[in-house]
Every structure is written in C-alpha cells, then in structure tokens.
Design a protein around this motif. Structure first.
Motif, PDB file in Angstrom:
ATOM      1  N   HIS A  34       0.671  -1.282   0.075  1.00 13.40           N
ATOM      2  CA  HIS A  34      -0.047  -0.167   0.026  1.00 13.40           C
ATOM      3  C   HIS A  34       0.781   1.223   0.058  1.00 13.40           C
ATOM      4  O   HIS A  34       0.414   2.364   0.017  1.00 13.40           O
ATOM      5  CB  HIS A  34      -0.888   0.159   1.355  1.00 13.40           C
ATOM      6  CG  HIS A  34      -1.716  -1.175   1.290  1.00 13.40           C
ATOM      7  ND1 HIS A  34      -2.716  -1.339   0.435  1.00 13.40           N
ATOM      8  CD2 HIS A  34      -1.713  -2.144   2.175  1.00 13.40           C
ATOM      9  CE1 HIS A  34      -3.381  -2.575   0.941  1.00 13.40           C
ATOM     10  NE2 HIS A  34      -2.605  -3.093   1.691  1.00 13.40           N
ATOM     11  N   ARG A  35       2.146   1.152   0.153  1.00 19.14           N
ATOM     12  CA  ARG A  35       3.167   2.102   0.204  1.00 19.14           C
ATOM     13  C   ARG A  35       3.229   2.844  -1.063  1.00 19.14           C
ATOM     14  O   ARG A  35       3.446   2.366  -2.162  1.00 19.14           O
ATOM     15  CB  ARG A  35       4.412   1.687   0.754  1.00 19.14           C
ATOM     16  CG  ARG A  35       5.458   2.704   0.949  1.00 19.14           C
ATOM     17  CD  ARG A  35       6.580   2.121   1.614  1.00 19.14           C
ATOM     18  NE  ARG A  35       7.466   3.233   2.274  1.00 19.14           N
ATOM     19  CZ  ARG A  35       8.644   3.586   1.443  1.00 19.14           C
ATOM     20  NH1 ARG A  35       8.781   3.106   0.245  1.00 19.14           N
ATOM     21  NH2 ARG A  35       9.571   4.409   2.197  1.00 19.14           N
ATOM     22  N   VAL A  36       2.960   4.168  -1.167  1.00 18.96           N
ATOM     23  CA  VAL A  36       3.017   4.926  -2.426  1.00 18.96           C
ATOM     24  C   VAL A  36       3.767   6.312  -2.039  1.00 18.96           C
ATOM     25  O   VAL A  36       3.085   7.090  -1.327  1.00 18.96           O
ATOM     26  CB  VAL A  36       1.667   5.495  -3.150  1.00 18.96           C
ATOM     27  CG1 VAL A  36       1.573   6.415  -4.209  1.00 18.96           C
ATOM     28  CG2 VAL A  36       1.096   3.956  -3.430  1.00 18.96           C
ATOM     29  N   VAL A  37       4.938   6.603  -2.440  1.00 18.14           N
ATOM     30  CA  VAL A  37       5.557   7.793  -2.019  1.00 18.14           C
ATOM     31  C   VAL A  37       6.299   8.373  -3.381  1.00 18.14           C
ATOM     32  O   VAL A  37       6.677   7.759  -4.347  1.00 18.14           O
ATOM     33  CB  VAL A  37       6.788   7.500  -1.056  1.00 18.14           C
ATOM     34  CG1 VAL A  37       6.012   6.944   0.276  1.00 18.14           C
ATOM     35  CG2 VAL A  37       7.716   6.558  -1.594  1.00 18.14           C
ATOM     36  N   PRO A  38       6.501   9.594  -3.462  1.00 18.62           N
ATOM     37  CA  PRO A  38       6.969  10.367  -4.699  1.00 18.62           C
ATOM     38  C   PRO A  38       8.671  10.113  -4.716  1.00 18.62           C
ATOM     39  O   PRO A  38       9.273   9.761  -3.360  1.00 18.62           O
ATOM     40  CB  PRO A  38       6.680  11.923  -4.384  1.00 18.62           C
ATOM     41  CG  PRO A  38       6.698  11.736  -2.911  1.00 18.62           C
ATOM     42  CD  PRO A  38       6.159  10.779  -2.320  1.00 18.62           C
ATOM     43  N   ASP A  39       9.129  10.169  -5.894  1.00 17.46           N
ATOM     44  CA  ASP A  39      10.485   9.769  -5.795  1.00 17.46           C
ATOM     45  C   ASP A  39      10.886  11.479  -5.848  1.00 17.46           C
ATOM     46  O   ASP A  39      10.867  12.379  -7.081  1.00 17.46           O
ATOM     47  CB  ASP A  39      10.738   9.405  -7.308  1.00 17.46           C
ATOM     48  CG  ASP A  39      12.514   9.105  -7.454  1.00 17.46           C
ATOM     49  OD1 ASP A  39      12.965   9.671  -6.805  1.00 17.46           O
ATOM     50  OD2 ASP A  39      12.706   8.775  -8.795  1.00 17.46           O
ATOM     51  N   THR A  40      11.461  11.857  -4.863  1.00 17.88           N
ATOM     52  CA  THR A  40      11.994  13.487  -4.767  1.00 17.88           C
ATOM     53  C   THR A  40      13.536  13.492  -5.147  1.00 17.88           C
ATOM     54  O   THR A  40      13.955  14.671  -5.005  1.00 17.88           O
ATOM     55  CB  THR A  40      11.943  13.957  -3.302  1.00 17.88           C
ATOM     56  OG1 THR A  40      12.321  12.891  -2.366  1.00 17.88           O
ATOM     57  CG2 THR A  40      10.389  13.889  -2.994  1.00 17.88           C
ATOM     58  N   GLY A  41      14.188  12.373  -5.476  1.00 17.23           N
ATOM     59  CA  GLY A  41      15.274  12.521  -5.961  1.00 17.23           C
ATOM     60  C   GLY A  41      16.351  13.361  -5.324  1.00 17.23           C
ATOM     61  O   GLY A  41      16.581  13.150  -4.160  1.00 17.23           O
ATOM     62  N   SER A  42      17.261  14.158  -5.874  1.00 18.40           N
ATOM     63  CA  SER A  42      18.145  14.886  -5.311  1.00 18.40           C
ATOM     64  C   SER A  42      17.623  16.364  -4.823  1.00 18.40           C
ATOM     65  O   SER A  42      18.503  17.594  -4.742  1.00 18.40           O
ATOM     66  CB  SER A  42      19.416  15.246  -6.192  1.00 18.40           C
ATOM     67  OG  SER A  42      18.993  15.721  -7.370  1.00 18.40           O
ATOM     68  N   ALA A  43      16.359  16.632  -5.038  1.00 17.21           N
ATOM     69  CA  ALA A  43      15.946  17.876  -4.661  1.00 17.21           C
ATOM     70  C   ALA A  43      16.388  18.477  -3.129  1.00 17.21           C
ATOM     71  O   ALA A  43      16.726  17.806  -2.166  1.00 17.21           O
ATOM     72  CB  ALA A  43      14.253  17.766  -4.448  1.00 17.21           C
ATOM     73  N   GLU A  44      16.661  19.664  -2.875  1.00 10.60           N
ATOM     74  CA  GLU A  44      17.177  20.070  -1.850  1.00 10.60           C
ATOM     75  C   GLU A  44      15.897  20.508  -0.854  1.00 10.60           C
ATOM     76  O   GLU A  44      16.232  20.339   0.150  1.00 10.60           O
ATOM     77  CB  GLU A  44      17.708  21.721  -2.260  1.00 10.60           C
ATOM     78  CG  GLU A  44      19.404  21.354  -2.378  1.00 10.60           C
ATOM     79  CD  GLU A  44      19.978  22.773  -2.381  1.00 10.60           C
ATOM     80  OE1 GLU A  44      19.551  23.735  -1.965  1.00 10.60           O
ATOM     81  OE2 GLU A  44      21.367  22.824  -2.763  1.00 10.60           O
ATOM     82  N   ALA A  45      14.710  21.312  -1.518  1.00  6.22           N
ATOM     83  CA  ALA A  45      13.906  21.723  -0.506  1.00  6.22           C
ATOM     84  C   ALA A  45      12.610  21.396  -0.822  1.00  6.22           C
ATOM     85  O   ALA A  45      12.321  21.229  -2.175  1.00  6.22           O
ATOM     86  CB  ALA A  45      13.783  22.983  -0.574  1.00  6.22           C
ATOM     87  N   VAL A  46      11.860  20.513  -0.367  1.00  8.57           N
ATOM     88  CA  VAL A  46      10.913  19.579  -0.578  1.00  8.57           C
ATOM     89  C   VAL A  46       9.500  20.094   0.355  1.00  8.57           C
ATOM     90  O   VAL A  46       9.822  20.289   1.510  1.00  8.57           O
ATOM     91  CB  VAL A  46      10.838  18.023  -0.361  1.00  8.57           C
ATOM     92  CG1 VAL A  46       9.676  17.352  -0.417  1.00  8.57           C
ATOM     93  CG2 VAL A  46      12.001  17.530  -1.156  1.00  8.57           C
ATOM     94  N   LEU A  47       8.381  20.420  -0.279  1.00  8.58           N
ATOM     95  CA  LEU A  47       7.194  20.514   0.488  1.00  8.58           C
ATOM     96  C   LEU A  47       5.918  19.509   0.167  1.00  8.58           C
ATOM     97  O   LEU A  47       5.978  19.233  -0.940  1.00  8.58           O
ATOM     98  CB  LEU A  47       6.622  22.019  -0.183  1.00  8.58           C
ATOM     99  CG  LEU A  47       5.409  22.382   0.133  1.00  8.58           C
ATOM    100  CD1 LEU A  47       5.484  22.714   1.778  1.00  8.58           C
ATOM    101  CD2 LEU A  47       4.769  23.649  -0.471  1.00  8.58           C
ATOM    102  N   ASP A  48       5.409  19.025   1.188  1.00  6.60           N
ATOM    103  CA  ASP A  48       4.244  18.228   1.294  1.00  6.60           C
ATOM    104  C   ASP A  48       3.015  19.050   1.488  1.00  6.60           C
ATOM    105  O   ASP A  48       2.881  19.663   2.670  1.00  6.60           O
ATOM    106  CB  ASP A  48       4.465  17.140   2.181  1.00  6.60           C
ATOM    107  CG  ASP A  48       3.515  15.913   2.309  1.00  6.60           C
ATOM    108  OD1 ASP A  48       2.274  16.298   1.761  1.00  6.60           O
ATOM    109  OD2 ASP A  48       3.665  14.927   2.826  1.00  6.60           O
ATOM    110  N   ILE A  49       2.234  19.049   0.453  1.00  2.67           N
ATOM    111  CA  ILE A  49       0.909  19.918   0.982  1.00  2.67           C
ATOM    112  C   ILE A  49      -0.126  18.955   1.442  1.00  2.67           C
ATOM    113  O   ILE A  49      -0.868  18.071   0.611  1.00  2.67           O
ATOM    114  CB  ILE A  49       0.448  20.889  -0.333  1.00  2.67           C
ATOM    115  CG1 ILE A  49       1.636  21.599  -0.607  1.00  2.67           C
ATOM    116  CG2 ILE A  49      -0.817  21.377  -0.193  1.00  2.67           C
ATOM    117  CD1 ILE A  49       1.550  22.537  -1.906  1.00  2.67           C
TER     118      ILE A  49
END
Ligand SMILES: C[S@@+](CC[C@H](N)C(=O)[O-])C[C@H]1O[C@@H](n2cnc3c(N)ncnc32)[C@H](O)[C@@H]1O
Length: 210
Positions: free
Chosen positions: A23-38
């Motif tokens: 059931h695990r669904v997560v984004p691939d944020t790669g090498s992003a420095e700053a990440v925002l979850d809305i």
C-alpha cells in the motif's frame, strides 16, 4: 477543508515506514534540496524521504500536525498549519512539491497556482488523484447525507473534466474526482509543462514541471 481522523494518519505512518508494504505510495524526490508536502497530515510521507536540506509540510488539520510532532521519526521536518490554496512561503522556495491524497479536497486551480508560485523554475510536482471509484463506493455505502455528498463530488469532477475548475460544497468543504483531461487543462492554465500521468491498480498520479 476535509480532515482525517488521527487513526488514519497512524495507519499511514505504519505503511509509509514499511518499505515492503503493497500500500506504500511515495514520490521520488530525487536530489531535491527543498521539498514541500501539501496536506501532509501527520508527516507520514515526509518521514520516508531522503536527506533533503529542507523537508516542510503544511496541513489545515492542527490535530494531525500535533500528532506527527510527537513521533520521534519526524525529526528534521518543519510543519505549518496552512491551506494549500494560501501557502505561507515566498515564491521559488522549493524544488519539489507534492501532495498525496489531499488535492481532491482543495480548490484545485487555487492550489495549483500556489504550487507553481512556490516552486523554483524547472521544479517538479507530484500529485495523487482520485478516480470515480471513491465517491461511487461512498454512494453505495452511505446514508442520505453521504449519498448527496458523493453525488456532489462526482458532479464537481464532471465540471472539473470540462473546465479544469472546481466548486465548493457547503461550510468550506470541497471535493472532486480528477480526470487526465481536467488535470491537463488546470495544470496548463497554472503554468506547468511536461505533464505525465501514471495509473496503476494502487494509485493514480500526475507529475509536471514548473
Ligand atoms: C486523506 S489525508 C492525506 C494525508 C497524507 N497526505 C497522506 O498521504 O496520508 C488528506 C489531508 O489533506 C488535508 N487537507 C484537506 N484540505 C486541505 C487544504 N485545503 N489545505 C491543506 N490541507 C488540506 C487534511 O487535513 C488531511 O490531513
């Protein structure tokens, strides 16, 4: 606003932290420095992300945010009580913005416009979407009130498909289903490009670039 019970966030925490869960669904944020979850809830997706310089979440549900702050695994994560439609950040703050199971409860054009504003140029967006299955199940299982709300969600989705816009229910509630056509119209209008969809038996998601 459409908040979820703390038990929901607790279950999602367990799923997110179990890398073998189907059931695990997560984004691939790669090498992003700053990440925002809305619409981050208790931060259950933020805790699964790698070593980003900044991991930030916003949600309208203060109880869910508090619940997350009491879990040690949320160390290094910053959260704020805010609406996706009114983000308390300067423009070009993040290079990855995502929203998991929360965009369907928002005024989509307003939220997409804010996501575009806070993303840096060429920043990436990842959103999970709702198909008709969700309100259809609510309609089948619901009482009269639940059925009326499920019908509103479906009608809102039909309007979204045609126009790329959503309309509210009562008392600030908003919910819709999304289609590829509606998302292309709304994302294009908000200024996004490179729009791609991914639909599996487990999730329906869209990615785009600022
Ligand atoms: C189903 S939960 C998903 C939580 C988490 N993202 C996850 O994937 O488990 C939906 C979340 O969206 C939040 N939400 C609903 N409307 C919102 C809005 N307009 N702005 C920000 N958050 C919102 C709710 O409070 C809730 O925490």
């Amino acid at each position: 606003m459409n908040t979820s019970p703390v038990s929901y966030h607790d279950d999602e925490f367990r799923i997110a932290l179990d890398s073998t869960s189907p059931h695990r669904v997560v984004p691939d944020t790669g090498s992003a420095e700053a990440v925002l979850d809305i619409g981050c809830g208790a931060g259950q997706t933020l805790v699964t992300l790698g070593n980003h310089k900044r991991r930030v979440g916003v949600d309208v549900d203060i109880e869910a945010l508090r619940f997350g702050l009491h879990r040690t695994t949320t160390e290094g994560i910053r959260v704020a009580a805010a609406q996706g439609e009114h983000l308390p950040f300067a423009e070009s703050t993040f290079d990855f913005v995502y929203s998991r199971v929360a965009l369907p409860y928002m005024d989509i054009p307003a939220a997409l416009s804010e996501m575009h504003r806070v993303l840096r140029p060429r920043g990436r967006l990842w959103l999970t979407l709702h198909t008709i299955d969700i309100p259809a199940t609510q309609f089948r299982r619901g009482n009269l009130k639940g059925r009326i709300y499920a019908l509103y969600t479906i009608l809102n989705g039909a309007w979204f498909h045609i126009s790329g816009r959503t309309f509210p229910f009562v008392r600030g509630l908003c919910e819709s289903i999304q289609t590829e056509r509606g998302m292309r119209v709304a994302l294009g209008r908000a200024g996004f490009s490179k729009i791609e969809f991914c639909q599996t038996s487990r999730h329906f998601a869209v990615t785009a670039e600022r």
